[in-house]
Design a protein around this motif. Structure first.
Motif, PDB file in Angstrom:
ATOM      1  N   PRO A   4      30.318  61.328  40.365  1.00 62.09           N
ATOM      2  CA  PRO A   4      31.264  61.857  39.373  1.00 62.09           C
ATOM      3  C   PRO A   4      31.163  61.078  38.068  1.00 62.09           C
ATOM      4  N   VAL A   5      31.423  61.770  36.971  1.00 63.42           N
ATOM      5  CA  VAL A   5      31.350  61.151  35.644  1.00 63.42           C
ATOM      6  C   VAL A   5      32.756  61.088  35.054  1.00 63.42           C
ATOM      7  N   PHE A   6      33.115  59.917  34.517  1.00 61.29           N
ATOM      8  CA  PHE A   6      34.422  59.727  33.907  1.00 61.29           C
ATOM      9  C   PHE A   6      34.243  59.283  32.457  1.00 61.29           C
ATOM     10  N   THR A  16      30.356  44.505  30.829  1.00 63.96           N
ATOM     11  CA  THR A  16      30.010  44.280  32.229  1.00 63.96           C
ATOM     12  C   THR A  16      31.090  44.804  33.175  1.00 63.96           C
ATOM     13  N   ALA A  17      32.260  45.137  32.630  1.00 67.09           N
ATOM     14  CA  ALA A  17      33.347  45.665  33.448  1.00 67.09           C
ATOM     15  C   ALA A  17      34.187  46.606  32.608  1.00 67.09           C
ATOM     16  N   TYR A  18      34.958  47.455  33.290  1.00 67.04           N
ATOM     17  CA  TYR A  18      35.786  48.419  32.579  1.00 67.04           C
ATOM     18  C   TYR A  18      36.963  48.820  33.461  1.00 67.04           C
ATOM     19  N   THR A  19      38.133  48.976  32.818  1.00 70.27           N
ATOM     20  CA  THR A  19      39.318  49.448  33.523  1.00 70.27           C
ATOM     21  C   THR A  19      39.691  50.829  33.008  1.00 70.27           C
ATOM     22  N   MET A  20      39.723  51.795  33.884  1.00 72.19           N
ATOM     23  CA  MET A  20      40.058  53.162  33.501  1.00 72.19           C
ATOM     24  C   MET A  20      41.536  53.260  33.134  1.00 72.19           C
ATOM     25  N   CYS A  28      40.398  59.640  39.749  1.00 72.64           N
ATOM     26  CA  CYS A  28      39.303  59.018  40.496  1.00 72.64           C
ATOM     27  C   CYS A  28      39.740  58.626  41.905  1.00 72.64           C
ATOM     28  N   VAL A  29      40.885  57.959  42.019  1.00 72.23           N
ATOM     29  CA  VAL A  29      41.313  57.388  43.298  1.00 72.23           C
ATOM     30  C   VAL A  29      42.083  58.376  44.163  1.00 72.23           C
ATOM     31  N   GLN A  30      43.027  59.103  43.554  1.00 68.24           N
ATOM     32  CA  GLN A  30      43.871  59.989  44.350  1.00 68.24           C
ATOM     33  C   GLN A  30      43.256  61.361  44.588  1.00 68.24           C
ATOM     34  N   VAL A  31      42.656  61.935  43.541  1.00 68.34           N
ATOM     35  CA  VAL A  31      42.110  63.287  43.672  1.00 68.34           C
ATOM     36  C   VAL A  31      40.727  63.267  44.322  1.00 68.34           C
ATOM     37  N   LEU A  32      39.830  62.441  43.784  1.00 69.32           N
ATOM     38  CA  LEU A  32      38.467  62.389  44.333  1.00 69.32           C
ATOM     39  C   LEU A  32      38.335  61.412  45.501  1.00 69.32           C
ATOM     40  N   THR A  55      35.475  48.122  41.800  1.00 70.24           N
ATOM     41  CA  THR A  55      35.848  46.806  42.339  1.00 70.24           C
ATOM     42  C   THR A  55      37.327  46.733  42.683  1.00 70.24           C
ATOM     43  N   ASP A  56      38.136  47.597  42.107  1.00 73.33           N
ATOM     44  CA  ASP A  56      39.563  47.656  42.416  1.00 73.33           C
ATOM     45  C   ASP A  56      39.995  49.112  42.334  1.00 73.33           C
ATOM     46  N   ASP A  57      40.327  49.707  43.480  1.00 67.99           N
ATOM     47  CA  ASP A  57      40.667  51.129  43.508  1.00 67.99           C
ATOM     48  C   ASP A  57      42.168  51.355  43.312  1.00 67.99           C
ATOM     49  N   ASN A  58      42.725  50.651  42.359  1.00 71.01           N
ATOM     50  CA  ASN A  58      44.130  50.841  41.996  1.00 71.01           C
ATOM     51  C   ASN A  58      44.286  52.188  41.308  1.00 71.01           C
ATOM     52  N   ARG A  59      45.259  52.974  41.759  1.00 72.26           N
ATOM     53  CA  ARG A  59      45.388  54.332  41.224  1.00 72.26           C
ATOM     54  C   ARG A  59      45.903  54.366  39.789  1.00 72.26           C
ATOM     55  N   LYS A  60      46.396  53.246  39.281  1.00 75.37           N
ATOM     56  CA  LYS A  60      46.846  53.187  37.894  1.00 75.37           C
ATOM     57  C   LYS A  60      45.869  52.432  36.995  1.00 75.37           C
ATOM     58  N   LYS A  61      45.118  51.508  37.573  1.00 74.24           N
ATOM     59  CA  LYS A  61      44.172  50.698  36.805  1.00 74.24           C
ATOM     60  C   LYS A  61      42.915  50.481  37.632  1.00 74.24           C
ATOM     61  N   CYS A  62      42.152  51.518  37.787  1.00 73.60           N
ATOM     62  CA  CYS A  62      40.913  51.423  38.557  1.00 73.60           C
ATOM     63  C   CYS A  62      39.870  50.650  37.739  1.00 73.60           C
TER      64      CYS A  62
END
Length: 237
Positions: A4-6, A16-20, A28-32, A55-62
């Motif tokens: 999937p593309v976000f 090197t890292a990113y927080t959605m 990303c976390v709940q739907v997919l 690295t962190d599948d937090n539904r508010k800050k993935c």
């Protein structure tokens, strides 16, 4: 299976890292149902394709770790449409969606004498472009300009080829015959009721070439989509 593309607005190619953001994280976390350790793709709308691992599948800050950044070739030539938005917002949103999917690079809301004066909801329109870019698996987001007056735009040397599509009964070449491939192009599409004769005269005086999009009378948003298809097909080979 395709990843999937976000959308990651403003993501630096050197990151090197990113927080959605929260809506993207939730999708990303709940739907997919993506989990820590799984890979995803990110697009910043500027041609960069990021491969990343959650690295962190937090539904508010993935949060993801970026593994690779690939810069894709920019579309060439640059094809842009200046179009007079209609009062029917849903029709113009449909046009923006389809123009993005087809692959137009720039859209300019055009203020003409007959343009309906509606509030320009930039955030809403940009979200439509983003969704269409992701759905069509592209990595360059079309540029959405601020609304510009017709009189101002026609005086700008904005492209190598400049055309105006209008409905007055004068001899015009079809866009397929008039347009040459491989050149940056700007096409003007008028409002409901078409451009005024004075506007057409001004555009021609500034070097715009009059063109036809076919033998039938098209709605503004339909004309825009037809133009997108023709412009892309002329440059397909």
């Amino acid at each position: 299976m395709e990843l999937p593309v976000f959308y990651a607005k403003g993501l630096d190619p050197a990151a090197t890292a990113y927080t959605m953001d929260e809506p993207t994280s939730k999708y990303c976390v709940q739907v997919l149902r993506k989990e820590r350790g799984q890979q995803v793709l990110l697009a910043n709308g500027q041609g960069q394709k990021f491969t990343a691992t959650i690295t962190d599948d937090n539904r508010k800050k993935c949060t993801v770790q970026i593994l690779q950044c690939e810069t894709l070739p920019a579309p060439a030539p640059i094809l842009r449409i200046a179009i007079a938005f209609t009062k029917n917002t849903s029709r113009m949103e449909w046009f923006l969606e389809k123009a993005t999917e087809i692959g137009i690079q720039g859209i300019i809301p055009l203020l003409t004498h007959r343009t309906e004066k509606e509030k320009f909801k930039t955030e809403r329109l940009e979200s439509i472009l983003v969704a269409a870019m992701l759905q069509s698996q592209q990595y360059y987001l079309p540029g959405l300009a601020a609304p510009v007056a017709f009189e101002t735009l026609v005086k700008q040397p904005a492209a190598t080829q400049r055309f105006i599509a209008h409905c007055l009964p004068e001899q015009k070449m079809h866009l397929q015959q008039a347009m040459q491939p491989g050149q940056d192009t700007l096409l003007l599409i008028g409002p409901e009721g078409d451009f005024t004769p004075a506007e057409i005269e001004q555009a021609l005086g500034e070097g715009f070439q009059p063109v036809s999009l076919g033998n039938t009378r098209l709605r503004t948003e339909t004309a825009g989509v037809v133009a997108c298809v023709l412009m892309n097909s002329i440059n397909a080979f």
